[in-house]
Scaffold this motif. Structure first.
Motif, PDB file in Angstrom:
ATOM      1  N   ASN A  85       0.767  -1.250  -0.127  1.00 49.04           N
ATOM      2  CA  ASN A  85       0.090  -0.045  -0.011  1.00 49.04           C
ATOM      3  C   ASN A  85       0.974   1.199   0.088  1.00 49.04           C
ATOM      4  OD1 ASN A  85      -2.814  -0.907   0.330  1.00 49.04           O
ATOM      5  ND2 ASN A  85      -1.925  -2.026   1.893  1.00 49.04           N
ATOM      6  N   ASP A  86       1.238   1.709  -1.093  1.00 51.04           N
ATOM      7  CA  ASP A  86       2.078   2.805  -1.162  1.00 51.04           C
ATOM      8  C   ASP A  86       1.490   4.036  -0.691  1.00 51.04           C
ATOM      9  OD1 ASP A  86       4.360   3.824  -1.829  1.00 51.04           O
ATOM     10  OD2 ASP A  86       3.685   4.562  -4.058  1.00 51.04           O
ATOM     11  N   PHE A  87       2.054   4.893  -0.127  1.00 48.95           N
ATOM     12  CA  PHE A  87       1.669   5.992   0.505  1.00 48.95           C
ATOM     13  C   PHE A  87       2.406   7.203   0.692  1.00 48.95           C
ATOM     14  CE2 PHE A  87       4.902   4.131   3.202  1.00 48.95           C
ATOM     15  CZ  PHE A  87       5.650   5.212   3.767  1.00 48.95           C
ATOM     16  N   ILE A  88       1.934   8.383   1.123  1.00 48.06           N
ATOM     17  CA  ILE A  88       2.454   9.720   1.168  1.00 48.06           C
ATOM     18  C   ILE A  88       2.615  10.044   2.641  1.00 48.06           C
ATOM     19  CG2 ILE A  88       2.223  10.330  -1.179  1.00 48.06           C
ATOM     20  CD1 ILE A  88       0.121  12.270  -0.302  1.00 48.06           C
ATOM     21  N   VAL A  89       3.189  10.986   3.037  1.00 43.57           N
ATOM     22  CA  VAL A  89       3.194  11.701   4.125  1.00 43.57           C
ATOM     23  C   VAL A  89       1.954  12.891   4.402  1.00 43.57           C
ATOM     24  CG1 VAL A  89       4.490  12.731   6.266  1.00 43.57           C
ATOM     25  CG2 VAL A  89       5.754  11.096   4.816  1.00 43.57           C
ATOM     26  N   ALA A  90       1.135  12.612   5.386  1.00 43.78           N
ATOM     27  CA  ALA A  90      -0.104  13.464   5.356  1.00 43.78           C
ATOM     28  C   ALA A  90      -0.079  14.618   6.515  1.00 43.78           C
ATOM     29  CB  ALA A  90      -1.092  12.669   5.531  1.00 43.78           C
ATOM     30  N   ASP A  91      -0.554  15.703   6.133  1.00 43.11           N
ATOM     31  CA  ASP A  91      -0.560  16.624   7.060  1.00 43.11           C
ATOM     32  C   ASP A  91      -1.826  17.515   6.677  1.00 43.11           C
ATOM     33  OD1 ASP A  91      -0.111  18.461   4.886  1.00 43.11           O
ATOM     34  OD2 ASP A  91       2.074  18.621   5.454  1.00 43.11           O
ATOM     35  N   GLU A  92      -2.241  18.694   7.238  1.00 40.99           N
ATOM     36  CA  GLU A  92      -3.430  19.427   7.029  1.00 40.99           C
ATOM     37  C   GLU A  92      -3.457  19.750   5.604  1.00 40.99           C
ATOM     38  OE1 GLU A  92      -1.954  20.873  11.300  1.00 40.99           O
ATOM     39  OE2 GLU A  92      -1.142  19.981   9.487  1.00 40.99           O
ATOM     40  N   LYS A  93      -2.332  20.247   4.916  1.00 41.90           N
ATOM     41  CA  LYS A  93      -2.291  20.721   3.674  1.00 41.90           C
ATOM     42  C   LYS A  93      -2.780  19.792   2.599  1.00 41.90           C
ATOM     43  CE  LYS A  93       1.505  23.882   5.085  1.00 41.90           C
ATOM     44  NZ  LYS A  93       2.800  24.236   5.048  1.00 41.90           N
ATOM     45  N   ASN A  94      -2.426  18.523   2.706  1.00 43.02           N
ATOM     46  CA  ASN A  94      -2.864  17.719   1.843  1.00 43.02           C
ATOM     47  C   ASN A  94      -3.850  16.761   1.823  1.00 43.02           C
ATOM     48  OD1 ASN A  94      -1.602  15.871   3.317  1.00 43.02           O
ATOM     49  ND2 ASN A  94       0.152  15.304   1.991  1.00 43.02           N
ATOM     50  N   LEU A  95      -4.751  16.881   2.891  1.00 41.94           N
ATOM     51  CA  LEU A  95      -5.821  15.998   3.179  1.00 41.94           C
ATOM     52  C   LEU A  95      -6.850  15.772   1.938  1.00 41.94           C
ATOM     53  CD1 LEU A  95      -6.988  16.789   6.953  1.00 41.94           C
ATOM     54  CD2 LEU A  95      -5.739  14.643   5.896  1.00 41.94           C
ATOM     55  N   ASN A  96      -7.113  16.896   1.195  1.00 30.95           N
ATOM     56  CA  ASN A  96      -7.961  16.704   0.100  1.00 30.95           C
ATOM     57  C   ASN A  96      -7.546  16.027  -1.013  1.00 30.95           C
ATOM     58  OD1 ASN A  96      -9.914  18.371   1.583  1.00 30.95           O
ATOM     59  ND2 ASN A  96      -9.348  20.119   0.796  1.00 30.95           N
ATOM     60  N   ASP A  97      -6.265  15.593  -1.040  1.00 34.43           N
ATOM     61  CA  ASP A  97      -5.728  14.652  -1.836  1.00 34.43           C
ATOM     62  C   ASP A  97      -5.534  13.238  -1.657  1.00 34.43           C
ATOM     63  OD1 ASP A  97      -4.785  17.149  -3.417  1.00 34.43           O
ATOM     64  OD2 ASP A  97      -2.867  17.064  -2.221  1.00 34.43           O
ATOM     65  N   LEU A  98      -6.145  12.946  -0.467  1.00 35.07           N
ATOM     66  CA  LEU A  98      -6.226  11.887   0.061  1.00 35.07           C
ATOM     67  C   LEU A  98      -7.544  11.133   0.057  1.00 35.07           C
ATOM     68  CD1 LEU A  98      -4.048  12.097   3.090  1.00 35.07           C
ATOM     69  CD2 LEU A  98      -3.138  11.545   0.960  1.00 35.07           C
ATOM     70  N   GLU A  99      -7.673   9.690  -0.180  1.00 37.00           N
ATOM     71  CA  GLU A  99      -8.850   8.950   0.180  1.00 37.00           C
ATOM     72  C   GLU A  99      -9.031   8.603   1.657  1.00 37.00           C
ATOM     73  OE1 GLU A  99     -11.347   4.952  -1.067  1.00 37.00           O
ATOM     74  OE2 GLU A  99      -9.732   5.773  -2.255  1.00 37.00           O
ATOM     75  N   LEU A 100      -7.743   8.056   1.943  1.00 35.32           N
ATOM     76  CA  LEU A 100      -7.566   7.280   3.501  1.00 35.32           C
ATOM     77  C   LEU A 100      -6.363   7.935   4.002  1.00 35.32           C
ATOM     78  CD1 LEU A 100      -8.107   5.088   5.351  1.00 35.32           C
ATOM     79  CD2 LEU A 100      -6.716   3.667   3.990  1.00 35.32           C
ATOM     80  N   LEU A 101      -6.592   8.205   5.490  1.00 38.13           N
ATOM     81  CA  LEU A 101      -5.550   8.797   6.278  1.00 38.13           C
ATOM     82  C   LEU A 101      -5.194   7.710   7.294  1.00 38.13           C
ATOM     83  CD1 LEU A 101      -3.708  11.090   7.409  1.00 38.13           C
ATOM     84  CD2 LEU A 101      -5.689  11.903   8.633  1.00 38.13           C
ATOM     85  N   ILE A 102      -4.162   7.440   7.839  1.00 36.99           N
ATOM     86  CA  ILE A 102      -3.814   6.438   8.772  1.00 36.99           C
ATOM     87  C   ILE A 102      -2.950   7.556   9.895  1.00 36.99           C
ATOM     88  CG2 ILE A 102      -2.496   4.577   9.777  1.00 36.99           C
ATOM     89  CD1 ILE A 102      -3.003   3.264   7.061  1.00 36.99           C
ATOM     90  N   ILE A 103      -3.528   7.567  11.282  1.00 39.19           N
ATOM     91  CA  ILE A 103      -2.754   8.082  12.201  1.00 39.19           C
ATOM     92  C   ILE A 103      -2.126   7.054  13.180  1.00 39.19           C
ATOM     93  CG2 ILE A 103      -3.063   9.543  14.220  1.00 39.19           C
ATOM     94  CD1 ILE A 103      -5.387  10.846  12.593  1.00 39.19           C
ATOM     95  N   PRO A 104      -0.944   7.229  13.455  1.00 37.20           N
ATOM     96  CA  PRO A 104      -0.263   5.961  14.364  1.00 37.20           C
ATOM     97  C   PRO A 104      -0.850   6.299  15.702  1.00 37.20           C
ATOM     98  CG  PRO A 104       1.440   6.908  12.816  1.00 37.20           C
ATOM     99  CD  PRO A 104      -0.015   7.806  12.554  1.00 37.20           C
ATOM    100  N   SER A 105      -0.158   5.541  16.607  1.00 35.54           N
ATOM    101  CA  SER A 105      -0.753   5.544  18.224  1.00 35.54           C
ATOM    102  C   SER A 105       0.163   6.423  18.909  1.00 35.54           C
ATOM    103  CB  SER A 105      -0.628   4.029  18.599  1.00 35.54           C
ATOM    104  OG  SER A 105       0.554   3.669  18.630  1.00 35.54           O
TER     105      SER A 105
END
Length: 691
Positions: free
Chosen positions: A410-430
């Motif tokens: 499952n290839d991924f990018i690093v997410a933040d508030e600025k690119n949320l709208n480019d995503l379908e799924l966000l994963i937040i670690p624990s």
């Protein structure tokens, strides 16, 4: 209590400064085939540089197909390798070795930035012990240093006393004078590679105490001391950047170790913004491992600057003499660097005689011959995915997620508030790192159709007493048990046992509100103590589920009560990875890239090279084998039958396999492009050209 105003002024000043700092564009990557040439030479070794020969030096670089090499102006022993009036030239060197190497490189079109040590310098420590970093008790910061040991006692490896180059210190002033001297002496220099900035998070020497008193920092507040130290280093870096730019505006400048995500106190203050580019130092055989580069490269490329992967020709440790990594392992690592959009750099250590080791450059050349064939399809590309991972700066949590994503392709990018709208799924670690504002942004994004997976404390506020995210449950408390078990329900049962499985750590306790339970916590009869225990290890589970959910689904949100990311990082339980992958499959419906029939040790990376109108999917397969304390790459077996589906809006005009250059048959139905990858060994790239 608010921090003193002067401390905020410092932070604002740096933010203002950085708005004018120039960095290389990702579209102008660094040279692709680099070497980092260590040269740390004691004064007890004679005849320094006696066997240096321009033609032999150049022949080594040609054999290695090297187009960029870091050469030494000053090493860890504190000696300079050129005539200097500010520092001290190595007492057993009788000519300008730095100048001779620079001339040799430029004659054959190789760029050669100057290495300059900062945090470790034995000569400077001996002559100016007051320049050192100090611990709280006033002792010199040098973990493992035994000052009572007789002179003939074996010295531990990597043991140096640590220096403080912070802005406003005498050592900083000394560095500025010496770098000025170098800039004037070599007006055609290519850049500087300043080393050793990771040596200490805090500093309590006299200069630091005076600075912190002016800033109003509470010296008993560890985080405040770390921040003051970080910003003082950042001031030193800015002064060096400005100095080099004054003399050589086009020169590159890099400060080593400030890119390291694991050094959170430096990282969160963005000391890496002072770099013109990012060199991602590693030695995956024994340091960060083969899963470190993907996250580092993705993060820094997403900042808009080029990155270079750094490894070594060494087997076990940076700078080891006589250590050799197999040439195919170097080739794999180089291909991986290109795959993640980075240039390549492999470390070597020059013998004190100055003679280059030709066997080393034959090995590097073996790898770089392959890099020449694929280098146009990596650097300059941008990572692309609709799956994003929120960076928490908790190594086990972040890399636990990364490891699961890499192994399930499952290839991924690093997410933040600025690119949320480019995503379908966000994963937040624990790890509980979200502010209320960030949580509100994520909750609003989910309400508008975004999808979220969050592990345990990642859903909590920073006080860890309430959920900030709308997970469909009310937070109650941490478990009273040392560990517990999970019982999965039908939605996530693919490949998962139906009986309770062990978590090795207990999950958070919550009560369902708007969510539904996809799995329940099964508790043990009691904790293992001297008063109560059962068998060798864990107490058995009760015969009935508890009232607490282990996994909650609330619309487009899936919440895991357990720190499965950290557990996977530490324990590597496939059940934990597979249940997370089931959750991803449940939510993630439209990935840009879907990969089938690639073994779990395979790696995939998708880049978009917009200027060339193409997508590039890199595939790697080289499973590391743990031998002793070292991960070895050796068995590169053919990988048949991998299929790719690329979902993109453009019309694909041609699909090409690299490095073969052959066209591949493909189908495109709507936005979905499908191709079967011919059998490959170690690495291949599939290029999708579009109109």
């Amino acid at each position: 209590m608010n921090r003193p105003i002067c401390f905020f002024i410092i932070c604002f000043a740096f933010a203002t400064v950085m708005s004018g700092q120039s960095q290389r564009s990702i579209d102008a990557p660094m040279p692709t085939r680099q070497v980092h040439l260590d040269f740390h030479t004691s004064e007890h070794i004679p005849d320094i540089g006696k066997k240096f020969n321009k033609k032999q030096f150049q022949e080594a670089l040609k054999t290695g197909k090297v187009n960029h090499i870091n050469i030494f102006s000053k090493g860890h022993h504190g000696w300079s390798y050129y005539p200097t009036e500010v520092g001290k030239m190595h007492p057993n060197l009788d000519f300008d070795l730095l100048g001779a190497q620079l001339e040799a490189c430029h004659e054959i079109g190789v760029t050669a930035p100057f290495y300059f040590t900062i945090g470790w310098s034995e000569l400077d420590v001996r002559e100016h012990p007051e320049w050192t970093i100090r611990d709280e008790d006033g002792s010199i910061n040098a973990p493992g240093y035994d000052r009572e040991a007789p002179g003939d006692t074996e010295r531990p490896t990597y043991l140096w006393e640590r220096l403080d180059p912070s802005i406003g210190t005498p050592y900083h002033d000394h560095i500025m004078k010496q770098v000025t001297e170098i800039c004037k002496k070599y007006p055609d220099l290519d850049g500087f590679w300043f080393d050793i900035y990771h040596v200490a998070k805090r500093n309590y020497n006299d200069n630091a105490k005076k600075r912190m008193a002016k800033e109003g920092v509470d010296i008993t507040d560890t985080l405040a001391v770390e921040r003051s130290h970080s910003l003082a280093l950042k001031g030193h870096m800015k002064a060096l950047r400005d100095l080099v730019a004054k003399h050589r505006p086009e020169a590159t400048v890099y400060f080593n170790a400030v890119t390291r995500i694991e050094d959170a106190s430096f990282f969160k203050e963005r000391l890496f913004d002072m770099d013109t580019h990012q060199d991602l130092e590693d030695l995956p055989t024994t340091w960060g491992g083969y899963n470190k580069l993907p996250l580092d490269a993705k993060y820094h490329l997403q900042q808009g600057v080029p990155a270079t992967g750094m490894s070594g020709k060494f087997h076990m440790a940076w700078g080891e003499f006589g250590g050799f990594k197999d040439p195919d392992a170097i080739k794999y690592e180089a291909a991986a660097m290109i795959s993640y959009g980075a240039s390549c750099n492999f470390g070597d250590q020059l013998h004190p005689s100055g003679e280059m080791d030709m066997e080393t450059y034959k090995n590097i050349g073996h790898a770089y011959s392959y890099v020449e064939k694929i280098e146009d399809y990596g650097p300059g590309g941008m990572p692309l995915s609709k799956l994003g991972m929120w960076l928490t700066l908790d190594e086990a949590a972040d890399h636990g997620v990364v490891n699961m994503l890499l192994e399930t392709h499952n290839d991924f990018i690093v997410a933040d508030e600025k690119n949320l709208n480019d995503l379908e799924l966000l994963i937040i670690p624990s790890r509980a790192v979200l502010s209320q504002e960030q949580a509100d942004t994520i909750n609003a994004w989910v309400a508008n159709g975004g999808k979220l997976i969050v592990f345990a404390n990642g859903a909590l506020n920073r006080e860890e007493n309430a959920f900030l995210l709308n997970v469909g449950a009310e937070y109650l408390k941490p478990s009273d048990f040392q560990f517990d078990y999970t019982v999965v329900k039908k939605e996530l049962t693919d490949g998962i046992v139906s009986t309770p499985f062990l978590n090795y750590d207990a999950g958070l306790l919550s009560k369902l509100t708007t969510g539904e339970s996809l799995a329940s916590i099964r508790e043990p009869y009691f904790n293992r103590t001297y008063a109560k225990f059962n068998g060798h290890r864990e107490t058995p589970y009760k015969t009935e589920d508890s009232a607490y959910p282990a996994i909650v689904k609330n619309g487009n949100v899936i919440f895991f009560a357990h720190q499965l990311d950290q557990l996977y990082y530490d324990k590597g339980v496939r059940l934990h990875r597979d249940i997370v992958n089931n959750a991803i499959d449940l939510l993630y419906q439209k990935p840009i890239l879907n990969v089938e029939r690639l073994p779990s040790a395979g790696r995939v990376s998708l880049l978009q090279q917009s200027s060339d109108k193409r997508y590039v999917t890199h595939l790697l397969y080289g499973p590391p084998l743990l031998r002793g304390d070292v991960s070895v790459l050796e068995d590169f077996l053919p990988v048949p039958g991998v299929s790719l589906t690329l979902d993109v809006p453009e019309k694909i005009t041609e699909v090409i396999q690299i490095p073969e250059g052959s066209s591949l048959p493909f189908t495109q139905e709507g936005s979905a492009v499908k191709v079967t990858v011919p059998t490959f060994t170690m690495h291949t790239a599939i290029v999708f050209k579009y109109e």
